[in-house]
Scaffold this active site. Sequence first.
Site, mmCIF file in Angstrom:
data_model
loop_
_atom_site.group_PDB
_atom_site.id
_atom_site.type_symbol
_atom_site.label_atom_id
_atom_site.label_comp_id
_atom_site.label_asym_id
_atom_site.label_seq_id
_atom_site.Cartn_x
_atom_site.Cartn_y
_atom_site.Cartn_z
ATOM 1 N N HIS A 70 41.962 33.696 55.524
ATOM 2 C CA HIS A 70 41.763 35.108 55.873
ATOM 3 C C HIS A 70 42.854 35.965 55.228
ATOM 4 C CE1 HIS A 70 38.616 33.863 58.445
ATOM 5 N NE2 HIS A 70 39.363 33.401 59.424
ATOM 6 N N GLY A 117 37.496 30.359 55.432
ATOM 7 C CA GLY A 117 37.867 29.123 56.140
ATOM 8 C C GLY A 117 37.778 27.917 55.221
ATOM 9 N N ASP A 135 32.417 35.962 52.778
ATOM 10 C CA ASP A 135 32.380 34.682 53.485
ATOM 11 C C ASP A 135 33.070 33.588 52.686
ATOM 12 O OD1 ASP A 135 31.755 33.041 55.608
ATOM 13 O OD2 ASP A 135 29.718 32.596 54.900
ATOM 14 N N SER A 142 29.655 41.032 65.113
ATOM 15 C CA SER A 142 29.599 41.052 66.580
ATOM 16 C C SER A 142 29.484 39.635 67.142
ATOM 17 C CB SER A 142 28.436 41.936 67.051
ATOM 18 O OG SER A 142 27.257 41.679 66.313
ATOM 19 N N ARG A 170 42.764 27.698 58.665
ATOM 20 C CA ARG A 170 41.721 28.675 58.305
ATOM 21 C C ARG A 170 42.289 30.075 58.084
ATOM 22 N NH1 ARG A 170 36.483 27.956 59.142
ATOM 23 N NH2 ARG A 170 36.292 30.149 59.715
ATOM 24 N N ILE A 200 21.713 36.889 56.138
ATOM 25 C CA ILE A 200 22.213 38.247 56.340
ATOM 26 C C ILE A 200 23.216 38.297 57.502
ATOM 27 C CG2 ILE A 200 21.477 40.636 56.864
ATOM 28 C CD1 ILE A 200 20.434 39.720 54.153
ATOM 29 N N GLU A 245 19.032 44.825 46.432
ATOM 30 C CA GLU A 245 19.014 43.571 45.670
ATOM 31 C C GLU A 245 20.044 42.621 46.279
ATOM 32 O OE1 GLU A 245 16.784 43.043 43.367
ATOM 33 O OE2 GLU A 245 16.053 45.110 43.350
ATOM 34 N N LEU A 284 36.012 56.928 46.203
ATOM 35 C CA LEU A 284 35.264 55.768 46.715
ATOM 36 C C LEU A 284 35.216 55.919 48.230
ATOM 37 C CD1 LEU A 284 34.176 52.728 46.120
ATOM 38 C CD2 LEU A 284 36.407 52.051 46.997
ATOM 39 N N TRP A 337 37.884 27.934 51.948
ATOM 40 C CA TRP A 337 38.907 28.059 50.900
ATOM 41 C C TRP A 337 40.214 27.422 51.394
ATOM 42 C CZ3 TRP A 337 43.770 30.188 50.487
ATOM 43 C CH2 TRP A 337 44.256 30.433 49.198
HETATM 44 C C1 IPE Z 1 29.482 36.705 58.408
HETATM 45 O O1 IPE Z 1 30.161 35.509 58.172
HETATM 46 C C2 IPE Z 1 30.397 37.729 58.969
HETATM 47 C C3 IPE Z 1 31.517 38.138 58.132
HETATM 48 C C4 IPE Z 1 31.774 37.783 56.913
HETATM 49 C C5 IPE Z 1 32.384 39.074 58.767
HETATM 50 P P1 IPE Z 1 30.065 34.306 59.173
HETATM 51 O O2 IPE Z 1 30.786 33.169 58.542
HETATM 52 O O3 IPE Z 1 30.489 34.696 60.529
HETATM 53 O O4 IPE Z 1 28.485 34.026 59.202
HETATM 54 P P2 IPE Z 1 27.673 32.792 59.757
HETATM 55 O O5 IPE Z 1 28.120 32.558 61.150
HETATM 56 O O6 IPE Z 1 28.007 31.614 58.895
HETATM 57 O O7 IPE Z 1 26.249 33.195 59.623
HETATM 58 C C1 IPE Z 2 34.599 34.986 56.477
HETATM 59 O O1 IPE Z 2 35.078 33.704 56.216
HETATM 60 C C2 IPE Z 2 35.573 35.798 57.285
HETATM 61 C C3 IPE Z 2 35.088 36.125 58.627
HETATM 62 C C4 IPE Z 2 33.937 35.805 59.134
HETATM 63 C C5 IPE Z 2 35.995 36.896 59.440
HETATM 64 P P1 IPE Z 2 34.819 32.542 57.225
HETATM 65 O O2 IPE Z 2 35.955 32.477 58.189
HETATM 66 O O3 IPE Z 2 33.473 32.633 57.845
HETATM 67 O O4 IPE Z 2 34.879 31.281 56.261
HETATM 68 P P2 IPE Z 2 33.991 29.986 56.331
HETATM 69 O O5 IPE Z 2 32.553 30.424 56.286
HETATM 70 O O6 IPE Z 2 34.316 29.286 57.607
HETATM 71 O O7 IPE Z 2 34.412 29.220 55.123
HETATM 72 MG MG MG Z 3 31.660 31.907 57.354
#
Ligand code: IPE
Ligand code: IPE
Ligand code: MG
Length: 264
Positions: free
Chosen positions: A42, A28, A25, A71, A38, A197, A209, A136, A30
């Site tokens: 990625h 975006g 996570d 999802s 955004r 989660i 953990e 792996l 970053w």
């Molecule tokens: C969780 O990240 C899913 C992935 C990293 C693929 P999100 O950025 O979608 O999670 P929420 O919406 O903040 O909980």
């Molecule tokens: C996780 O980074 C990547 C995906 C969920 C695909 P985010 O896109 O959720 O990044 P933030 O949380 O907006 O910074």
């Molecule tokens: Mg996110």
Amino acid sequence: MAHISSTTAIPETRNVPRHLAIIMDGNGRWAKRRLLPRVAGHRRGVESVREITRACIKRGIEYLTLFAFSSENWRRPADEVSVLRQLFLAALEQEVEKIHANGIRLKVIGDLTPFGERIMDLIANGEALTANNRRLTLTIAANYGGRWDLIQAIGKMVRDNPGQLGQFTEEQLSPHLAMNYAPEPDLFIRTGGEQRISNFLLWQLAYTELYFTPTLWPDFDAAALDSAIVWYHERERRFGRTSEQLAEAERIPEALQDGAHKLP
Ligand code: IPE
Ligand code: IPE
Ligand code: MG
């Protein structure tokens, strides 16, 4: 399944996690900090996937599971979803050979139908090509949701046991979970600062953990992984027992421990 369930038996623990699961996570944010779109985050995130995969092999981690698309991520703007799909497609087209050459087994879990035939074919071919690799096991969770996984597994379990009403066991359910080929994760990492989660591996994280770091995924490198492993090493994995029991178990030769849980 051959893998031990943390709730029906006490798994063996090691200094280095055998299975690492990561919510990648913060892509975006970053990008936003750099005044970039955004999707630039990625793209940069794919580099971290390469670095962390290499680092896991070097450290003897056997299973690496990466949450790439949940999802619920379909709720994002259509253009962002489209770029994420393109990145997934490009990675499958360009990386599978390298994955194979590096002795990595590729697995993809999630409801793949919405990604379309092209991506589904590449996944099927990539999984078949790398099926016998054991250096792996790299699992990509794409359009994955922990609840989806449980529902689909329950459906299969019920179909598998016609006539059985209620009183199902863990052993009947777990072979139908999408990750039935892997032991439960020892260490979970979520980058990006959130402590949730987000519908990732709900069943399998029962005794994992949980490590949360503010580091954004594109900045998460081998050194950051090492910090998480050091933290993991300091945890006492009790699986319901007391500290005193663990200290005792360390003194008793392994052969005598099997029946330990039966003692009064
Ligand atoms: C969780 O990240 C899913 C992935 C990293 C693929 P999100 O950025 O979608 O999670 P929420 O919406 O903040 O909980
Ligand atoms: C996780 O980074 C990547 C995906 C969920 C695909 P985010 O896109 O959720 O990044 P933030 O949380 O907006 O910074
Ligand atoms: Mg996110």
